[in-house]
Design a protein around this motif. Sequence first.
Motif: not given
Length: 249
Positions: A181-186
Amino acid sequence: MKLHILGSGTCVPNIRRGSSGYALELAKSTILLDCGNGTTWKLGMVGIDYLMVDHIFITHFHPDHTADIIPFLFATKYPHPSRLREKPLVIWGPKGFLELYSALKSAYHDWIVPDFLTVKEMNEKPVIMEDFRLIANDTLHTENSIAYRIESNGKSIVYSGDTGYTENLIELARDTDLLLIECSFPDELKFHAHLTPSEVGKIGRASRAKKIILTHLYSDCDDIDIVSQVKEYVDVEVILAEDLMQIDI
């Protein structure tokens, strides 16, 4: 199933992370999930012959997920004379993918039309092959972005592609063995069409995914402990993707 992380990054150059690309080795099939720049040559780095890839599944049309389709097909059309492609290759994408491929052919002509190639668009029907079953669902990123669930030999993997928070992904990932799964940014840099650690945690908890791999990481996510932030919501193994990482499913 064996998963190879070929590119765990984004469109932004990062010496640690290339653009999106993942290889999945099954009993009889080799699959690519997305084909961002650098995917083709990285296959050799993980011991996969690009001429043995059976299927490529594209989640959406942004260049960091599709750019290496061109060199992949060019290398397939014109391999070393001692090594020719001898089996079918099918490239699948969301609605509009046939139009995209037609535009690429307008620019590159038959240089990217190798023998044994078929290009298809996904629909609501599952893709059923000898050693796997695949279904797709819409995601919250572009007008035609999708995520994939692949089931093979009693195991499953769900790949989110790029997306914001959506119930569609929760349903697709229900009880999956591995959620890539993507987790692009804080969390403090939340962008509507991408996920943050807290949102990934909520999706993981709601879907009851058995293992989570965080990917599509901008450099901001390398400066904080996003794994611990996701684990505040789930009691399963959470892994930070790295290029050339290998995971058995």
